[in-house]
Design an enzyme around this catalytic site. Sequence first.
Site, PDB file in Angstrom:
ATOM      1  N   ASN A   1       9.421  22.785  13.037  1.00 22.37           N
ATOM      2  CA  ASN A   1       8.385  23.066  14.044  1.00 22.37           C
ATOM      3  C   ASN A   1       6.972  23.069  13.478  1.00 22.37           C
ATOM      4  OD1 ASN A   1       7.253  24.536  16.597  1.00 22.37           O
ATOM      5  ND2 ASN A   1       6.776  25.901  14.875  1.00 22.37           N
TER       6      ASN A   1
ATOM      7  N   PRO B   1       6.992  18.131  23.182  1.00 18.56           N
ATOM      8  CA  PRO B   1       6.278  18.950  24.172  1.00 18.56           C
ATOM      9  C   PRO B   1       5.029  18.242  24.677  1.00 18.56           C
ATOM     10  CG  PRO B   1       6.602  20.150  22.082  1.00 18.56           C
ATOM     11  CD  PRO B   1       6.893  18.690  21.830  1.00 18.56           C
TER      12      PRO B   1
ATOM     13  N   TYR C   1       1.198  19.262  26.432  1.00 16.73           N
ATOM     14  CA  TYR C   1       0.205  20.266  25.996  1.00 16.73           C
ATOM     15  C   TYR C   1       0.704  21.665  26.363  1.00 16.73           C
ATOM     16  CZ  TYR C   1      -2.989  16.542  24.805  1.00 16.73           C
ATOM     17  OH  TYR C   1      -3.571  15.452  24.213  1.00 16.73           O
TER      18      TYR C   1
ATOM     19  N   TYR D   1      -1.958  12.096  13.733  1.00 18.32           N
ATOM     20  CA  TYR D   1      -0.979  12.976  14.391  1.00 18.32           C
ATOM     21  C   TYR D   1       0.033  12.158  15.210  1.00 18.32           C
ATOM     22  CZ  TYR D   1       0.574  17.004  17.261  1.00 18.32           C
ATOM     23  OH  TYR D   1       1.299  17.981  17.891  1.00 18.32           O
TER      24      TYR D   1
ATOM     25  N   GLY E   1       3.422  22.386  12.198  1.00 17.48           N
ATOM     26  CA  GLY E   1       2.591  21.202  12.415  1.00 17.48           C
ATOM     27  C   GLY E   1       1.123  21.553  12.373  1.00 17.48           C
TER      28      GLY E   1
ATOM     29  N   GLY F   1       3.051  30.860  18.128  1.00 18.56           N
ATOM     30  CA  GLY F   1       3.121  29.809  19.147  1.00 18.56           C
ATOM     31  C   GLY F   1       4.530  29.396  19.551  1.00 18.56           C
ATOM     32  N   ILE F   2       4.748  28.099  19.578  1.00 22.05           N
ATOM     33  CA  ILE F   2       6.051  27.556  20.005  1.00 22.05           C
ATOM     34  C   ILE F   2       7.156  28.030  19.057  1.00 22.05           C
ATOM     35  CG2 ILE F   2       7.366  25.406  20.227  1.00 22.05           C
ATOM     36  CD1 ILE F   2       4.715  24.050  21.161  1.00 22.05           C
TER      37      ILE F   2
ATOM     38  N   GLN G   1      -6.397  10.964  17.257  1.00 26.17           N
ATOM     39  CA  GLN G   1      -5.138  11.458  16.683  1.00 26.17           C
ATOM     40  C   GLN G   1      -4.267  10.325  16.129  1.00 26.17           C
ATOM     41  OE1 GLN G   1      -3.186  14.185  19.440  1.00 26.17           O
ATOM     42  NE2 GLN G   1      -4.258  15.857  18.400  1.00 26.17           N
TER      43      GLN G   1
HETATM   44  P1  NAI Z   1       0.667  26.765  15.988  1.00 27.28           P
HETATM   45  O1  NAI Z   1      -0.546  26.368  15.227  1.00 27.28           O
HETATM   46  O2  NAI Z   1       0.741  28.125  16.582  1.00 27.28           O
HETATM   47  O3  NAI Z   1       1.987  26.567  15.124  1.00 27.28           O
HETATM   48  C1  NAI Z   1       2.095  25.771  13.995  1.00 27.28           C
HETATM   49  C2  NAI Z   1       2.706  26.624  12.912  1.00 27.28           C
HETATM   50  O4  NAI Z   1       2.949  25.819  11.759  1.00 27.28           O
HETATM   51  C3  NAI Z   1       1.759  27.751  12.470  1.00 27.28           C
HETATM   52  O5  NAI Z   1       2.480  28.972  12.356  1.00 27.28           O
HETATM   53  C4  NAI Z   1       1.301  27.297  11.091  1.00 27.28           C
HETATM   54  O6  NAI Z   1       0.943  28.337  10.231  1.00 27.28           O
HETATM   55  C5  NAI Z   1       2.529  26.548  10.620  1.00 27.28           C
HETATM   56  N1  NAI Z   1       2.232  25.653   9.518  1.00 27.28           N
HETATM   57  C6  NAI Z   1       1.214  24.757   9.451  1.00 27.28           C
HETATM   58  N2  NAI Z   1       1.241  24.143   8.262  1.00 27.28           N
HETATM   59  C7  NAI Z   1       2.296  24.654   7.563  1.00 27.28           C
HETATM   60  C8  NAI Z   1       2.833  24.427   6.277  1.00 27.28           C
HETATM   61  N3  NAI Z   1       2.292  23.536   5.449  1.00 27.28           N
HETATM   62  N4  NAI Z   1       3.908  25.143   5.897  1.00 27.28           N
HETATM   63  C9  NAI Z   1       4.476  26.048   6.717  1.00 27.28           C
HETATM   64  N5  NAI Z   1       4.003  26.317   7.958  1.00 27.28           N
HETATM   65  C10 NAI Z   1       2.933  25.625   8.371  1.00 27.28           C
HETATM   66  O7  NAI Z   1       0.818  25.626  17.100  1.00 27.28           O
HETATM   67  P2  NAI Z   1       2.007  25.282  18.096  1.00 27.28           P
HETATM   68  O8  NAI Z   1       1.372  24.708  19.279  1.00 27.28           O
HETATM   69  O9  NAI Z   1       2.925  26.423  18.242  1.00 27.28           O
HETATM   70  O10 NAI Z   1       2.736  24.067  17.335  1.00 27.28           O
HETATM   71  C11 NAI Z   1       4.122  24.041  17.028  1.00 27.28           C
HETATM   72  C12 NAI Z   1       4.581  22.601  16.949  1.00 27.28           C
HETATM   73  O11 NAI Z   1       4.490  21.997  18.233  1.00 27.28           O
HETATM   74  C13 NAI Z   1       3.737  21.727  16.020  1.00 27.28           C
HETATM   75  O12 NAI Z   1       4.566  20.833  15.325  1.00 27.28           O
HETATM   76  C14 NAI Z   1       2.840  20.964  16.984  1.00 27.28           C
HETATM   77  O13 NAI Z   1       2.397  19.765  16.438  1.00 27.28           O
HETATM   78  C15 NAI Z   1       3.785  20.778  18.143  1.00 27.28           C
HETATM   79  N6  NAI Z   1       3.182  20.485  19.423  1.00 27.28           N
HETATM   80  C16 NAI Z   1       2.288  21.359  19.978  1.00 27.28           C
HETATM   81  C17 NAI Z   1       1.725  21.062  21.205  1.00 27.28           C
HETATM   82  C18 NAI Z   1       0.741  21.972  21.864  1.00 27.28           C
HETATM   83  O14 NAI Z   1       0.133  21.552  22.858  1.00 27.28           O
HETATM   84  N7  NAI Z   1       0.539  23.208  21.419  1.00 27.28           N
HETATM   85  C19 NAI Z   1       2.077  19.839  21.942  1.00 27.28           C
HETATM   86  C20 NAI Z   1       3.034  19.006  21.263  1.00 27.28           C
HETATM   87  C21 NAI Z   1       3.566  19.330  20.049  1.00 27.28           C
END
Ligand code: NAI
Length: 241
Positions: free
Chosen positions: A84, A179, A181, A149, A86, A14-15, A146
Amino acid sequence: MTKRLALVTGGTTGIGASICMALKAGGYDVAANFIADEQQADDFAKETGVSVYQWDVSDFDQCASGVKKVCADFGTNIEVLVNNAGITCDHMLHKMARADWDAVMSVDLGACFNMSRAVIGEMRDKEFGRIISISSINAQLGQIGQANYSAAKAGVIGFTKSLARESATKNITVNAVAPGYTDTAMVQTMPEEVLKAMISQVPMGRLARPDEIARAVAFLTADESGFITGQTLSINGGHYM
Ligand code: NAI
């Protein structure tokens, strides 16, 4: 000058994956932390040349030993940390279990402490550092289901401001990126009609692409961004202004 070393937590999807690619393109050595799916992480490493390291960022000791290993492998300290990783555990508060609250707090906010604590000493000694933590539009807007969150991601902003003040004289900048969504696995789990309703509230009428979030992180890491600290950079297509 030798390359600066950047570490991105949750950096193989992802991000986070887009942030790794943007930093690599910017000339950094990049290490990505991940927690699960070793096969996916290995494939990511092979495809991108980013080194991958497995640990749980909600565990203080694992963060300390993980950082130590990354630094030993690269022979330098981490100069750029991107918090990053989450998770979400959405429930209306009247149905939210204590475990849902604790899990989100310890990954989305606790990990910012664990990871920053592991890198800040050397950043202070070397008088250079960039710490960027990923918050969320839902820290700013609030969101049904949330409370955990939104509280954790709002906590990231307070954490960022305090650490920015503590670190300013050491040439370390500390910022958050919020960010809107974004088109990743996290959003793909939302029911289609909820997602549609949410997108209808975005003036630009679409989700963010992960690379659009990565762009902001890369901007904040640059040496030329050295006077920007304690800020939250929102990237949300006008959803919150
Ligand atoms: P994603 O689920 O692809 O990425 C999250 C990553 O964190 C995953 O690779 C996951 O395995 C890793 N992770 C989770 N728990 C962990 C742990 N205990 N130890 C190590 N790694 C861990 O989702 P995304 O969307 O890429 O999220 C990235 C960040 O952006 C997060 O912090 C999320 O909250 C934030 N975010 C995402 C939004 C969205 O709409 N997708 C909007 C606003 C913020």
